[in-house]
Design a protein around this motif. Structure first.
Motif, PDB file in Angstrom:
ATOM      1  N   ASP A  61     -21.810 -15.790 -29.833  1.00  0.00           N
ATOM      2  CA  ASP A  61     -22.101 -16.641 -28.679  1.00  0.00           C
ATOM      3  C   ASP A  61     -22.078 -15.822 -27.392  1.00  0.00           C
ATOM      4  O   ASP A  61     -22.931 -16.001 -26.510  1.00  0.00           O
ATOM      5  N   ILE A  62     -21.118 -14.933 -27.267  1.00  0.00           N
ATOM      6  CA  ILE A  62     -21.009 -14.102 -26.062  1.00  0.00           C
ATOM      7  C   ILE A  62     -22.251 -13.232 -25.911  1.00  0.00           C
ATOM      8  O   ILE A  62     -22.813 -13.100 -24.812  1.00  0.00           O
ATOM      9  N   THR A  63     -22.702 -12.652 -27.023  1.00  0.00           N
ATOM     10  CA  THR A  63     -23.891 -11.799 -26.977  1.00  0.00           C
ATOM     11  C   THR A  63     -25.117 -12.598 -26.553  1.00  0.00           C
ATOM     12  O   THR A  63     -25.936 -12.121 -25.749  1.00  0.00           O
ATOM     13  N   ARG A  64     -25.254 -13.819 -27.060  1.00  0.00           N
ATOM     14  CA  ARG A  64     -26.393 -14.671 -26.690  1.00  0.00           C
ATOM     15  C   ARG A  64     -26.351 -15.017 -25.208  1.00  0.00           C
ATOM     16  O   ARG A  64     -27.383 -14.980 -24.516  1.00  0.00           O
ATOM     17  N   ILE A  65     -25.164 -15.337 -24.703  1.00  0.00           N
ATOM     18  CA  ILE A  65     -25.038 -15.667 -23.275  1.00  0.00           C
ATOM     19  C   ILE A  65     -25.405 -14.465 -22.418  1.00  0.00           C
ATOM     20  O   ILE A  65     -26.124 -14.579 -21.416  1.00  0.00           O
ATOM     21  N   PRO A 132      -0.011 -24.102 -20.202  1.00  0.00           N
ATOM     22  CA  PRO A 132      -0.311 -23.118 -21.242  1.00  0.00           C
ATOM     23  C   PRO A 132      -1.511 -23.484 -22.104  1.00  0.00           C
ATOM     24  O   PRO A 132      -2.196 -22.586 -22.608  1.00  0.00           O
ATOM     25  N   GLU A 133      -1.777 -24.778 -22.310  1.00  0.00           N
ATOM     26  CA  GLU A 133      -2.931 -25.150 -23.131  1.00  0.00           C
ATOM     27  C   GLU A 133      -4.232 -24.736 -22.469  1.00  0.00           C
ATOM     28  O   GLU A 133      -5.183 -24.295 -23.143  1.00  0.00           O
ATOM     29  N   GLN A 134      -4.299 -24.914 -21.156  1.00  0.00           N
ATOM     30  CA  GLN A 134      -5.505 -24.496 -20.432  1.00  0.00           C
ATOM     31  C   GLN A 134      -5.629 -22.970 -20.450  1.00  0.00           C
ATOM     32  O   GLN A 134      -6.717 -22.418 -20.588  1.00  0.00           O
ATOM     33  N   ALA A 135      -4.492 -22.288 -20.327  1.00  0.00           N
ATOM     34  CA  ALA A 135      -4.518 -20.820 -20.379  1.00  0.00           C
ATOM     35  C   ALA A 135      -5.012 -20.351 -21.741  1.00  0.00           C
ATOM     36  O   ALA A 135      -5.752 -19.355 -21.845  1.00  0.00           O
ATOM     37  N   ALA A 136      -4.631 -21.084 -22.804  1.00  0.00           N
ATOM     38  CA  ALA A 136      -5.036 -20.687 -24.154  1.00  0.00           C
ATOM     39  C   ALA A 136      -6.542 -20.746 -24.331  1.00  0.00           C
ATOM     40  O   ALA A 136      -7.130 -19.962 -25.090  1.00  0.00           O
ATOM     41  N   ILE A 137      -7.203 -21.699 -23.648  1.00  0.00           N
ATOM     42  CA  ILE A 137      -8.668 -21.779 -23.715  1.00  0.00           C
ATOM     43  C   ILE A 137      -9.284 -20.459 -23.238  1.00  0.00           C
ATOM     44  O   ILE A 137     -10.182 -19.897 -23.870  1.00  0.00           O
ATOM     45  N   HIS A 138      -8.775 -19.974 -22.141  1.00  0.00           N
ATOM     46  CA  HIS A 138      -9.323 -18.731 -21.573  1.00  0.00           C
ATOM     47  C   HIS A 138      -8.923 -17.524 -22.410  1.00  0.00           C
ATOM     48  O   HIS A 138      -9.682 -16.556 -22.504  1.00  0.00           O
ATOM     49  N   ASP A 139      -7.740 -17.589 -23.043  1.00  0.00           N
ATOM     50  CA  ASP A 139      -7.348 -16.513 -23.951  1.00  0.00           C
ATOM     51  C   ASP A 139      -8.337 -16.384 -25.106  1.00  0.00           C
ATOM     52  O   ASP A 139      -8.678 -15.269 -25.531  1.00  0.00           O
ATOM     53  N   ARG A 140      -8.807 -17.522 -25.618  1.00  0.00           N
ATOM     54  CA  ARG A 140      -9.756 -17.478 -26.739  1.00  0.00           C
ATOM     55  C   ARG A 140     -11.090 -16.893 -26.284  1.00  0.00           C
ATOM     56  O   ARG A 140     -11.743 -16.151 -27.029  1.00  0.00           O
ATOM     57  N   TRP A 141     -11.504 -17.221 -25.071  1.00  0.00           N
ATOM     58  CA  TRP A 141     -12.726 -16.607 -24.541  1.00  0.00           C
ATOM     59  C   TRP A 141     -12.538 -15.094 -24.385  1.00  0.00           C
ATOM     60  O   TRP A 141     -13.437 -14.312 -24.700  1.00  0.00           O
ATOM     61  N   ILE A 142     -11.383 -14.697 -23.894  1.00  0.00           N
ATOM     62  CA  ILE A 142     -11.109 -13.264 -23.722  1.00  0.00           C
ATOM     63  C   ILE A 142     -11.206 -12.547 -25.061  1.00  0.00           C
ATOM     64  O   ILE A 142     -11.815 -11.467 -25.166  1.00  0.00           O
ATOM     65  N   GLU A 143     -10.638 -13.137 -26.099  1.00  0.00           N
ATOM     66  CA  GLU A 143     -10.699 -12.530 -27.435  1.00  0.00           C
ATOM     67  C   GLU A 143     -12.137 -12.435 -27.928  1.00  0.00           C
ATOM     68  O   GLU A 143     -12.535 -11.419 -28.522  1.00  0.00           O
ATOM     69  N   ALA A 144     -12.917 -13.484 -27.700  1.00  0.00           N
ATOM     70  CA  ALA A 144     -14.315 -13.478 -28.156  1.00  0.00           C
ATOM     71  C   ALA A 144     -15.130 -12.423 -27.413  1.00  0.00           C
ATOM     72  O   ALA A 144     -15.956 -11.721 -28.007  1.00  0.00           O
ATOM     73  N   ILE A 145     -14.911 -12.288 -26.100  1.00  0.00           N
ATOM     74  CA  ILE A 145     -15.645 -11.283 -25.319  1.00  0.00           C
ATOM     75  C   ILE A 145     -15.269  -9.882 -25.786  1.00  0.00           C
ATOM     76  O   ILE A 145     -16.133  -9.008 -25.937  1.00  0.00           O
ATOM     77  N   ALA A 146     -13.981  -9.659 -26.041  1.00  0.00           N
ATOM     78  CA  ALA A 146     -13.543  -8.344 -26.529  1.00  0.00           C
ATOM     79  C   ALA A 146     -14.178  -8.031 -27.874  1.00  0.00           C
ATOM     80  O   ALA A 146     -14.625  -6.905 -28.117  1.00  0.00           O
ATOM     81  N   ARG A 147     -14.252  -9.027 -28.769  1.00  0.00           N
ATOM     82  CA  ARG A 147     -14.876  -8.799 -30.075  1.00  0.00           C
ATOM     83  C   ARG A 147     -16.362  -8.499 -29.927  1.00  0.00           C
ATOM     84  O   ARG A 147     -16.924  -7.675 -30.671  1.00  0.00           O
ATOM     85  N   ALA A 148     -17.014  -9.164 -28.992  1.00  0.00           N
ATOM     86  CA  ALA A 148     -18.440  -8.898 -28.757  1.00  0.00           C
ATOM     87  C   ALA A 148     -18.649  -7.461 -28.296  1.00  0.00           C
ATOM     88  O   ALA A 148     -19.593  -6.783 -28.716  1.00  0.00           O
TER      89      ALA A 148
END
Length: 581
Positions: A61-65, A132-148
């Motif tokens: 998804d990150i690559t497509r964006i 923390p729940e809202q922070a976790a949303i952004h943590d998951r995006w950070i992980e996805a961007i790093a994997r991309a």
């Protein structure tokens, strides 16, 4: 409770009608060919941003964006807005101002929902305000961007990580627990625009990480070709028209634009390769260093060191400037700066009282796996300079160097070839230098030639020795040091069957006519003169040797007595003959 800022991953973004017709031309421009069009995004950028609203994303998804974002018609304007906001994050995070990160992070993600800087900002913000729940949303995006990023390379020079921008590269390293301490740009055929970042981790050698920014350059180049009024994403709001570079827009030109925006990596590049006059070099490096780029401090230090060595006056002042710059680079963790300043201390450039400090710095550099430092300590133990004479300990240093890279393997081979080392050459070392030579390493070829000339580990063969020497020159025809090494061997060797004085003179004439650097080096002039003498032209040998002596006298060269001795031999009609290799 503090005000809650809502990011684009938590609400629908306003969408505009954007199309991706530019994706085809961008794919071709990037060299992926029109066959890659089926992989291009089928949704507009804003559609993709809305589609990922409130969802868990993956690297694909990150690559497509990213691809869709690069293809937007107003990419230049969007990128400029993102860059300015991300620059604010780079200021606010170190300053520990989490409340201000909320609105800035949200504004970034309004522009580009896959911004690593934006998600880092909001993750910090939401933790600070107790969500923390809202922070976790952004943590998951950070992980996805790093994997991309990691899915597209390994961070090496040959396989750099893909990155949308310098800010994304910087943010990725910080996510991985690394602190960037220096940077510059590199150009390569497969990756026209690469960012090289030296990053530190506590008590570890610096990591040299490379990022491919070619898609960013290609998108800007495509925009410039369609619309000369394209505003560059950094620095003053300038266009290729205002800068006069529309017809000559290239990666180097883009780096120049980045330098105008005070990008420290671009300023380092201009000081390293882009500037032509020494004053411009020093100015660019000064501003890069002032921007926190310790790589520039290291290069400034070497320039001041060289100035001091060649100066006829004010040497102490220049050495003091070199020391100051080296200390900054050392503080950032640059092991090469530790080694360089250490050798100056050991060489008594700052007096005999600093020798112990120099050895400590060199040992510290060796602990960080600096090949030069390991070899220095190895040779010290071979001859007993500054440290005890201990060939077993010397071999340990050389083997550590050999495990690091090709230069270390060559250093180990030279150690085994030293006349005072008794264990002789071995199969492992021979295999190593043959392996290095396969990569067109001219120094390795010279060493193999020396082995055949001396009959070490291999049968003596002057024909093969000459062949390896000449192959070395073919591999590095414009390297004055390499050419000088080969020419000296073939012009003055005491082995008649190894001599090839005509070839020696041919390659020295070519390099001395082509290189101003070589014409200023007394050792190269000495070899040139010796080659003339070997061919019977003593008149020309005397003239060139006198030039070598003049240069040596002007620079206080330690080899002046040898140069004078050779001049007397030429005047007596004698050639130089030495036991080389």
């Amino acid at each position: 409770m503090p005000m809650r800022y809502t990011s684009p991953v938590e609400r629908k973004t306003d969408t505009r009608s954007m199309h991706v017709l530019g994706a085809v031309s961008l794919a071709c421009l990037l060299g992926t060919g029109c066959a890659s069009v089926p992989d291009a995004p089928t949704l507009s950028y804003d559609d993709l941003a809305e589609q990922t609203h409130g969802t868990t994303v993956d690297a694909h998804d990150i690559t497509r964006i990213r691809q869709a974002f690069l293809a937007t018609p107003d990419f230049d304007e969007r990128m400029r807005g993102i860059t300015r906001l991300e620059d604010q994050v780079n200021i606010l995070l170190p300053a520990e101002q989490p409340l201000r990160l909320g609105p800035v992070g949200s504004a970034i993600l309004d522009h580009y929902p896959a911004s690593l800087s934006g998600h880092r900002a909001l993750a910090v913000f939401y933790r600070h305000v107790g969500l923390p729940e809202q922070a976790a949303i952004h943590d998951r995006w950070i992980e996805a961007i790093a994997r991309a990023i990691e899915s597209g390379g390994n961070g090496s020079l040959d396989e750099p990580f893909p990155a949308l921008s310098p800010n994304e590269a910087d943010a990725y390293l910080r996510v991985k627990g690394l602190t960037p301490v220096g940077s510059t740009y590199r150009e390569a055929p497969d990756h026209p625009l690469m960012l090289w970042i030296a990053a530190s981790r506590e008590n570890q050698p610096l990591d040299n990480v490379f990022f491919d920014l070619t898609p960013l350059y290609a998108a800007i180049a495509s925009s410039v070709s369609r619309k000369p009024a394209t505003v560059f994403p950094v620095g003053p709001p300038e266009t290729c028209e205002t800068l006069g570079i529309c017809d000559e827009f290239s990666p180097s030109a883009f780096i120049g634009v980045l330098a105008r925006g005070n990008d420290p990596a671009a300023l380092m590049f201009m000081g390293w390769k882009g500037a032509r006059h020494i004053d411009d070099v020093m100015r660019a490096l000064y501003f890069a260093a002032r921007g926190g780029n310790a790589m520039a401090n290291g290069l400034l230090a070497r320039l001041w060191r060289n100035t001091a060595i060649n100066a006829s006056s004010e040497r102490e002042r220049y050495f003091r400037r070199a020391e100051q710059e080296f200390q900054v680079a050392i503080g950032a963790g640059f092991d090469d700066a530790m080694f360089d300043l250490g050798t100056l201390y050991v060489g008594e450039a700052y007096g005999s009282s600093r020798i112990a400090d120099g050895l400590a710095l060199i040992r510290r550099s060796a602990e960080l796996d600096n090949t030069d430092a390991l070899a220095f300590l190895g040779w010290g133990h071979v001859v007993g300079d500054f440290v005890e004479r201990d060939h077993q300990l010397a071999e340990q240093y050389f083997l550590r160097a050999a495990a690091l890279n090709g230069e270390g393997k060559l250093a180990y081979a030279r150690f085994l070839m030293h006349p005072d080392v008794e264990q002789g050459f071995n199969k492992r070392a021979f295999q190593w230098i043959r392996q290095v030579a396969k990569d067109d390493n001219a120094d390795a070829m010279v060493l193999i030639g020396d082995l055949y000339a001396r009959g070490l580990h291999v049968g003596k063969s002057f024909r093969r020795a000459q062949s390896w020497f000449k192959n070395a020159v073919k591999a590095a025809p414009d390297d004055p040091y390499l050419v000088n090494e080969v020419a000296w061997r073939l012009a003055v060797t005491h082995l008649p069957k190894l001599r090839d004085e005509r070839y020696a003179l041919e390659i020295m004439e070519r390099i001395m006519e082509a290189s101003e650097e070589a014409r200023r080096n007394p050792a190269y002039l000495d070899t040139w003169a010796a080659a003339y003498a070997a061919n019977g032209d003593f008149e020309r040998a005397i003239a060139v040797q006198q030039e070598a002596i003049e240069v040596a006298q002007a620079t206080s060269d330690d080899d002046l007595p040898i140069l004078l001795e050779h001049l007397e031999a030429f005047r007596a009609g004698e050639e130089i003959s030495e036991q080389v290799p």
